[in-house]
Design a protein around this motif. Sequence first.
Motif: not given
Length: 289
Positions: A156-160, A186-191
Motif C-alpha cells: 500500500d503506498d500510504k505513509a507508515l 514514507e512515514t506518517s509524520n511527513g518524512s
Amino acid sequence: MKNIIPKTAAIHGITGYGRSSISVVIPVLSSMGIQVCPLPSAVLSSHPGGFANYTFYELTNEMEQAIECWKKENIKFDCIYSGFLGSAKQIELVKRLIEYNDSNLIVIDPVMGDHGKLYKITDEDMINGMFSLIEKSYVITPNMTEACLLAGEDYDDKALDFQEVKHLLQKLSALGPANVVITGVETSNGSCGNFGYSRKDDSYWKVDYKHIPAQYPGTGDIFASALTGYIVKGLDLPSAVAKASRFVSLAVEKTYIAGTPVREGILLEDMLFELNNENNIGRGEMINE
C-alpha cells in the motif's frame, strides 16, 4: 592473506544506456578503494525504466562457467554483493558462489519490483528462490515493494508509522538476514527515510532524507553499492546507512536541479568524490519506540 585492496564479487546486470546495475556499481565501489569483480547476470540495451524498446539477454550459462573457474583458481572475495538476477537458476548460482567463499559479508539487494509492481521476469520461482538466498545474507536492502512481497504483506503506498515499519523489519529479519535496511519509506509524520534493523542487538534506526519529486532509475543500485562500500571499509551499519543515504540525497538533488531526463538516471559522475568526503559523517537515528 588479507587482500591489500578488498575484493567484491558484484552480481548485477549490464545496462548499455542509463545509469544502473554494473554501470554504477563499478564506479561507486572503485572510487571507494574496492576492487569490483563483475559477474554479469544479463545484458540489456538499456534499463527498462522509461524505454519502450530494449533488449534483454540472460547470461546464466556464462555465470555458471565463471563461478567454476573462480572456484578452480581458489579465488575468494571479501564481500559478495548481489543485485539484479535474470532467473531462478541464477539465484542457485549465487548461493553456490557464497558457499565456497569464506566471507560472511553478503549483501543482497532483492531486485524484484518497485512502486507496487513486480518486474516482468519476477515469477514464482524467483520469489521462492529469493527467500533461500536472503537467508545467507549479512544485510538485505529491499525497497517497500520488495519488503512487502518478502514479508507476505499487501503493498500500500500510504505513509507508515514506525510500528508498521518495525513489523516489516522484524518479519524480514525472521527470514534469516542478520540485518535489514528498507529503502524509500514514507512515514506518517511527513518524512521520507531509510529504516534499519539489526537482530544482534535488537536495534532499530532511521535516516531521513529530503524528498525530491522525481523517481530516477538506478537509485537503489547506487544506494546499495555505497552501503556495501562503507561496510567493506569497516563502518558499522547505522553509520554506513547514514553516509550512503547522504550521498544518494546529494546526487538526486543535483540531478533534479540540472533537469536532465529522468530515464538517464542520476548524475553520478560529478558526485563520486562525495563518497570519500570526510565531512560526510553521521549515524542513523536510533529509535526504541
